[in-house]
Motif scaffolding. Structure first.
Motif, short mmCIF file in Angstrom:
data_model
loop_
_atom_site.label_atom_id
_atom_site.label_comp_id
_atom_site.label_asym_id
_atom_site.label_seq_id
_atom_site.Cartn_x
_atom_site.Cartn_y
_atom_site.Cartn_z
N LEU A 30 -71.82 36.73 -98.37
CA LEU A 30 -71.94 35.54 -99.20
C LEU A 30 -72.51 35.89 -100.57
CD1 LEU A 30 -71.67 32.48 -99.46
CD2 LEU A 30 -73.98 32.28 -98.49
N ILE A 31 -73.51 36.76 -100.59
CA ILE A 31 -74.09 37.21 -101.86
C ILE A 31 -73.05 37.97 -102.68
CG2 ILE A 31 -75.79 38.79 -102.87
CD1 ILE A 31 -77.65 38.10 -100.52
N ILE A 32 -72.28 38.84 -102.01
CA ILE A 32 -71.24 39.60 -102.71
C ILE A 32 -70.19 38.66 -103.30
CG2 ILE A 32 -69.31 41.20 -102.36
CD1 ILE A 32 -71.04 42.72 -100.38
N TYR A 33 -69.75 37.68 -102.51
CA TYR A 33 -68.73 36.74 -102.99
C TYR A 33 -69.24 35.93 -104.18
CZ TYR A 33 -64.96 33.28 -102.76
OH TYR A 33 -63.89 32.46 -103.05
N THR A 34 -70.50 35.49 -104.07
CA THR A 34 -71.11 34.76 -105.19
C THR A 34 -71.18 35.63 -106.43
OG1 THR A 34 -72.45 33.48 -103.62
CG2 THR A 34 -73.13 33.45 -105.93
N GLY A 35 -71.55 36.90 -106.24
CA GLY A 35 -71.61 37.84 -107.38
C GLY A 35 -70.24 38.05 -108.00
N ILE A 36 -69.19 38.13 -107.19
CA ILE A 36 -67.83 38.30 -107.70
C ILE A 36 -67.42 37.09 -108.53
CG2 ILE A 36 -65.40 38.43 -107.03
CD1 ILE A 36 -66.32 40.14 -104.63
N LEU A 37 -67.70 35.89 -108.00
CA LEU A 37 -67.33 34.67 -108.71
C LEU A 37 -68.08 34.54 -110.03
CD1 LEU A 37 -67.20 32.07 -105.78
CD2 LEU A 37 -65.29 33.25 -106.87
N PHE A 95 -56.32 40.77 -121.66
CA PHE A 95 -55.95 41.37 -120.38
C PHE A 95 -57.15 41.42 -119.44
CE2 PHE A 95 -52.72 43.79 -123.07
CZ PHE A 95 -51.69 42.91 -122.74
N LEU A 96 -58.33 41.69 -119.97
CA LEU A 96 -59.52 41.76 -119.13
C LEU A 96 -59.85 40.41 -118.52
CD1 LEU A 96 -61.85 43.38 -118.02
CD2 LEU A 96 -63.08 43.03 -120.16
N GLY A 97 -59.70 39.33 -119.29
CA GLY A 97 -59.92 38.00 -118.76
C GLY A 97 -58.95 37.66 -117.64
N ASN A 98 -57.68 38.02 -117.83
CA ASN A 98 -56.69 37.80 -116.79
C ASN A 98 -56.97 38.67 -115.56
OD1 ASN A 98 -54.12 36.04 -117.58
ND2 ASN A 98 -54.89 37.02 -119.44
N PHE A 99 -57.44 39.87 -115.79
CA PHE A 99 -57.77 40.77 -114.69
C PHE A 99 -58.93 40.20 -113.86
CE2 PHE A 99 -59.83 44.62 -112.92
CZ PHE A 99 -58.75 45.12 -112.22
N SER A 100 -59.92 39.62 -114.52
CA SER A 100 -61.04 39.01 -113.81
C SER A 100 -60.59 37.81 -113.00
CB SER A 100 -62.13 38.60 -114.81
OG SER A 100 -62.71 39.73 -115.42
N PHE A 101 -59.67 37.01 -113.54
CA PHE A 101 -59.11 35.88 -112.79
C PHE A 101 -58.37 36.39 -111.55
CE2 PHE A 101 -55.37 33.14 -112.01
CZ PHE A 101 -56.02 32.00 -111.59
N TYR A 126 -57.89 37.49 -105.68
CA TYR A 126 -57.72 38.55 -104.67
C TYR A 126 -58.81 38.45 -103.60
CZ TYR A 126 -55.99 43.20 -103.30
OH TYR A 126 -55.41 44.25 -102.63
N THR A 127 -60.05 38.31 -104.05
CA THR A 127 -61.16 38.24 -103.11
C THR A 127 -61.14 36.94 -102.31
OG1 THR A 127 -62.47 39.50 -104.71
CG2 THR A 127 -63.66 38.46 -102.91
N SER A 128 -60.70 35.85 -102.95
CA SER A 128 -60.69 34.55 -102.29
C SER A 128 -59.66 34.45 -101.17
CB SER A 128 -60.45 33.44 -103.32
OG SER A 128 -61.52 33.39 -104.26
N VAL A 129 -58.71 35.36 -101.14
CA VAL A 129 -57.73 35.38 -100.06
C VAL A 129 -58.37 35.85 -98.75
CG1 VAL A 129 -55.59 36.48 -99.24
CG2 VAL A 129 -55.76 35.69 -101.60
N THR A 183 -60.65 45.36 -101.66
CA THR A 183 -60.52 43.91 -101.78
C THR A 183 -61.83 43.20 -102.13
OG1 THR A 183 -60.87 43.61 -99.39
CG2 THR A 183 -58.60 43.80 -100.15
N ILE A 184 -62.97 43.86 -101.90
CA ILE A 184 -64.25 43.20 -102.11
C ILE A 184 -65.18 44.01 -103.02
CG2 ILE A 184 -66.37 42.40 -100.98
CD1 ILE A 184 -64.68 41.70 -98.53
N VAL A 185 -65.39 45.28 -102.69
CA VAL A 185 -66.36 46.09 -103.45
C VAL A 185 -65.89 46.31 -104.87
CG1 VAL A 185 -67.56 48.29 -103.55
CG2 VAL A 185 -67.18 47.19 -101.34
N THR A 186 -64.60 46.66 -105.04
CA THR A 186 -64.09 46.91 -106.39
C THR A 186 -64.19 45.67 -107.28
OG1 THR A 186 -62.58 48.59 -105.51
CG2 THR A 186 -62.10 47.74 -107.70
N PRO A 187 -63.77 44.47 -106.82
CA PRO A 187 -63.95 43.28 -107.66
C PRO A 187 -65.41 42.99 -108.00
CG PRO A 187 -62.37 42.83 -105.93
CD PRO A 187 -62.97 44.16 -105.61
#
Length: 319
Positions: free
Chosen positions: A37-44, A67-73, A78-81, A284-288
Motif C-alpha cells: 500500500l505504501i509502495i502504491y501510494t508512492g507510485i501514485l 514524453f516524461l509526463g506521458n511515461f509517468s501516466f 501499468y501499476t494499477s492493473v 510492474t511495481i518496483v520500476t514505476p
C-alpha cells in the motif's frame, strides 16, 4: 477454494483461477499489505507529481518533459492493473479470479508493457535528435510529431496482442487451476496448460522479439550514436552534461528491460515460481516506484520547479 468447472465430454473448462503467490506467507499478510500500500501510494504521488509539474510549468513545455509526463501516466496505469488486485487479495484473503478477469488483466499487462517499450524508444529517439541533430531538433520534434509518437506507442501492439491473449486463453487448462503467482501472467498460465503448447510459446517469442527486442535494439543503436557524438565534444563539461542528461533514461531502460526479458524470454523451467514473482513485481511495481526518483532527483529543472510549487501547495492546505 477449488475452481468451478463445467464438464463437457472429457474437457474440464476452468471458470476461475487461484492466485497463490503470497499464500505460503500467512504470517506476513498484514505486513505485505502495508508495504505494498505504501509502495502504491508512492507510485501514485511520485508519478502524479511529475505529470502535474510537466503540465503546469511553462519552462518544462519541451518534448523531453512531454514524453516524461506521458511515461509517468503510463506507469500509473501499468501499476494499477496489478497492485489494487494484489492488495484486495491480501486484505480479503480471497485469491480467486474469474477466467474473464484474468484474461483482461493479461491483456492490459501486455498492452501497457508494449507501450512502455515503445515509449522508452521514443524518449531515446528524442535524446538522439537533441544531441546528434541539435539544429534540426525544433523542426523534427515539433508538437504534432510528439503527439503522434505517443499515440503510436499506445496503439501499435493492440491488434496483435488481442490475438495473443485470445490464443493463450483458448488453451486447455487441465487439472489444477492454481497459479503460483500474485497476478495473472503468461508464464504461470502456460504451466497449467495441457497438450502441445509449442506454437503458443513460439508466438510469445515472436511477439517479445517484435515488441520488446526491436525497441531495445533501437534504444541501443540510438545511444551508440549518441555516445559517438558526445565523445567528439571537445569540452569535458559538455560531455558530462550530455551523458548526465541521458543517464536517467538509461537507468530506467536497464531496470525495465532487464527484468522483463528474464521473465518472458528465459525457458519456464529455468527459474522457480518465487523468482518469477520477484521479477514480475520488479518490472510492474518496483520500476514505476523508482522512476520518479530517478528522473526528479537527478534533474535540476524538476528540483527548481518543486521548490517553487511546494510552498504554494502548503499555503493552500493551511487554513
Amino acid at each position: 477454494m477449488e475452481s468451478e468447472c463445467r464438464l463437457k465430454g472429457n474437457i474440464s473448462l476452468i471458470m476461475e483461477f487461484m492466485l497463490l503467490g503470497f499464500s505460503d506467507l500467512p504470517n506476513l499478510q498484514g505486513f505485505l499489505f502495508g508495504l505494498l500500500l505504501i509502495i502504491y501510494t508512492g507510485i501514485l504521488i511520485g508519478n502524479g507529481l511529475i505529470i502535474v509539474i510537466t503540465t503546469v510549468d511553462p519552462g518544462l513545455q519541451t518534448p523531453m518533459y512531454f514524453f516524461l509526463g506521458n511515461f509517468s501516466f503510463l506507469e500509473i496505469c501499468y501499476t494499477s492493473v496489478t497492485l489494487p488486485r494484489i492488495l484486495t487479495d491480501l486484505w480479503t484473503e480471497k485469491r480467486n479470479i474469474s477466467f474473464l478477469s484474468c484474461a483482461t488483466q493479461v491483456f492490459f499487462i501486455l498492452i501497457l508493457g508494449v507501450t512502455e517499450c515503445f515509449l522508452l524508444s521514443v524518449m531515446a529517439y528524442d535524446r538522439y535528435v537533441a544531441i546528434c541533430k541539435p539544429l534540426y531538433y525544433p523542426l523534427i520534434m515539433n508538437y504534432k510529431m510528439c503527439v503522434w509518437l505517443v499515440i503510436g506507442s499506445w496503439i501499435i501492439g493492440i491488434p496483435n496482442l488481442i490475438g495473443l491473449t485470445y490464443q493463450i486463453f483458448s488453451l486447455s487448462f487441465c487439472g489444477s487451476n492454481k497459479l503460483e503467482h500474485v497476478f495473472c501472467d503468461i508464464p504461470p498460465l502456460l504451466k497449467l496448460a495441457c497438450g502441445d503448447i509449442s506454437f503458443e510459446e513460439y508466438s510469445i517469442y515472436v511477439d517479445a522479439g517484435l515488441f520488446g527486442m526491436f525497441p531495445f535494439l533501437f534504444i541501443f543503436g540510438s545511444y551508440a550514436k549518441i555516445i559517438a557524438t558526445v565523445l567528439k565534444v571537445p569540452s569535458a563539461k559538455g560531455r558530462y552534461k550530455a551523458f548526465f542528461t541521458c543517464s536517467s533514461h538509461l537507468m530506467v531502460v536497464t531496470l525495465y528491460f532487464g527484468s522483463a526479458f528474464i521473465s518472458y524470454l528465459m525457458p519456464k523451467s529455468s527459474h522457480s515460481s518465487a523468482t518469477e514473482i520477484v521479477l514480475s513485481l520488479f518490472y510492474t511495481i518496483v520500476t514505476p516506484l523508482f522512476n520518479p526518483l530517478i528522473y526528479s532527483l537527478r534533474n535540476k529543472d524538476f528540483i527548481v520547479v518543486m521548490r517553487k510549487l511546494l510552498p504554494k501547495c502548503v499555503g493552500l492546505i493551511r487554513p
